[in-house]
Write a protein that holds these residues in place. Sequence first.
Motif, short mmCIF file in Angstrom:
data_model
loop_
_atom_site.label_atom_id
_atom_site.label_comp_id
_atom_site.label_asym_id
_atom_site.label_seq_id
_atom_site.Cartn_x
_atom_site.Cartn_y
_atom_site.Cartn_z
N ARG A 46 39.09 -19.23 -129.51
CA ARG A 46 38.58 -20.59 -129.57
C ARG A 46 39.35 -21.45 -128.55
N PRO A 47 38.69 -22.36 -127.88
CA PRO A 47 39.37 -23.15 -126.83
C PRO A 47 40.45 -24.05 -127.40
N GLY A 48 41.62 -24.01 -126.73
CA GLY A 48 42.69 -24.94 -127.06
C GLY A 48 43.49 -24.61 -128.31
N LEU A 60 38.02 -6.83 -125.77
CA LEU A 60 37.77 -7.64 -124.58
C LEU A 60 36.33 -8.13 -124.56
N TRP A 61 35.41 -7.26 -124.98
CA TRP A 61 34.00 -7.67 -125.07
C TRP A 61 33.85 -8.82 -126.05
N ALA A 62 34.54 -8.74 -127.19
CA ALA A 62 34.47 -9.83 -128.17
C ALA A 62 34.96 -11.14 -127.56
N PHE A 63 36.09 -11.10 -126.87
CA PHE A 63 36.63 -12.30 -126.24
C PHE A 63 35.68 -12.83 -125.16
N LYS A 64 35.06 -11.92 -124.43
CA LYS A 64 34.22 -12.32 -123.30
C LYS A 64 33.03 -13.16 -123.76
N GLY A 65 32.55 -12.93 -124.97
CA GLY A 65 31.43 -13.70 -125.48
C GLY A 65 31.83 -14.96 -126.21
N LEU A 66 33.13 -15.28 -126.21
CA LEU A 66 33.62 -16.47 -126.90
C LEU A 66 34.21 -17.44 -125.87
N ALA A 67 35.16 -18.25 -126.25
CA ALA A 67 35.62 -19.29 -125.32
C ALA A 67 37.14 -19.39 -125.26
N PRO A 68 37.84 -18.30 -124.89
CA PRO A 68 39.29 -18.40 -124.77
C PRO A 68 39.67 -19.25 -123.56
N THR A 69 40.75 -19.98 -123.68
CA THR A 69 41.25 -20.78 -122.56
C THR A 69 42.63 -20.32 -122.11
N ARG A 70 43.38 -19.68 -122.96
CA ARG A 70 44.71 -19.14 -122.60
C ARG A 70 44.51 -17.66 -122.32
N LEU A 71 44.08 -17.33 -121.11
CA LEU A 71 43.50 -16.02 -120.83
C LEU A 71 44.52 -14.89 -120.88
N ALA A 72 45.71 -15.10 -120.36
CA ALA A 72 46.73 -14.04 -120.41
C ALA A 72 47.12 -13.74 -121.86
N LEU A 73 47.30 -14.79 -122.64
CA LEU A 73 47.68 -14.61 -124.03
C LEU A 73 46.53 -13.99 -124.83
#
Length: 213
Positions: free
Chosen positions: A83-85, A146-159
Motif C-alpha cells: 500500500r502506498p506510504g 513479486l507478481w502480487a506486488f506488481k498489481g498493487l501500489a508499493p512506493t518503497r520499492l527496495a523494501l
Amino acid sequence: MKTDELVSLLSARVAPVPAHAVDRRFAMALGWGLAGAVLLLVVALGIRPDLAEEAGTLMFWLKPGFAAGLALAGLAASERLARPGMRLGRVNAALALPVLLLWLVAALVLVNAEPAQRAALVLGDTWKSCPFNIALLSLPLFASTLWAFKGLAPTRLALAGASAGLLAGALSALVYSLHCPESAAPFLAVWYVLGIAIPTAAGALLGPRVLRW
C-alpha cells in the motif's frame, strides 16, 4: 480549466478498490507459489522417508515453527508495503522475533554442548547445500510474490522487494523442512537464516527495477 474541474475529471472514471483486494491477491500468489515450491521439492530433492517418525520429536518442529513464524511476519510486512506510504511500525519487531528466538535457542544449545561437538552442531551434514536449496525452492514463491506486488501500489520499492524475498524465503524454508535431515538449532540459526537472506537480498536489488510503476 480550473483545478477543481481537473480533479473531478480525473476522478470521474476511478472505480473504488474492492474490499480485501490486497489480501486476496497475496492469497492467490502464495497459493500458486507454494504449489510450485512443493512440486519443485518433490521433483528435485524429495521428501525425507522418515518424516512421519521425525515429526514425533520436539526438535523437528523447531524448523517449521521458525519458518512459519517468520513467514507470517513477512506476510504482514508485505501487505503493508503493498500500500502506498505505509510504514512497517511494529511489524519490524515481529520480523526480528523469530530470528532472535532461534538464535537464543542455538546459543543455549552451544553453551551446553561439549566443545568438540559444537562445530558439528553448526555445520551438520548439509551446510554446503542447505541455503542454496532454500533459495532454489523460493523461486516460484519469489515470482508469485513479486507478481502480487506488481498489481498493487508499493512506493518503497527496495523494501517491498526485500519483503517479497523474505516471505518467499521463509515459506521455502517451511517447504524444505519436509526434506531437510537437520534438526540442531545452531545449524538452523546459521544456514536456514542464510537461505532466507538470499532471496531477501535479491528482492531488495530487484524491487526498484521490477516494481516500478
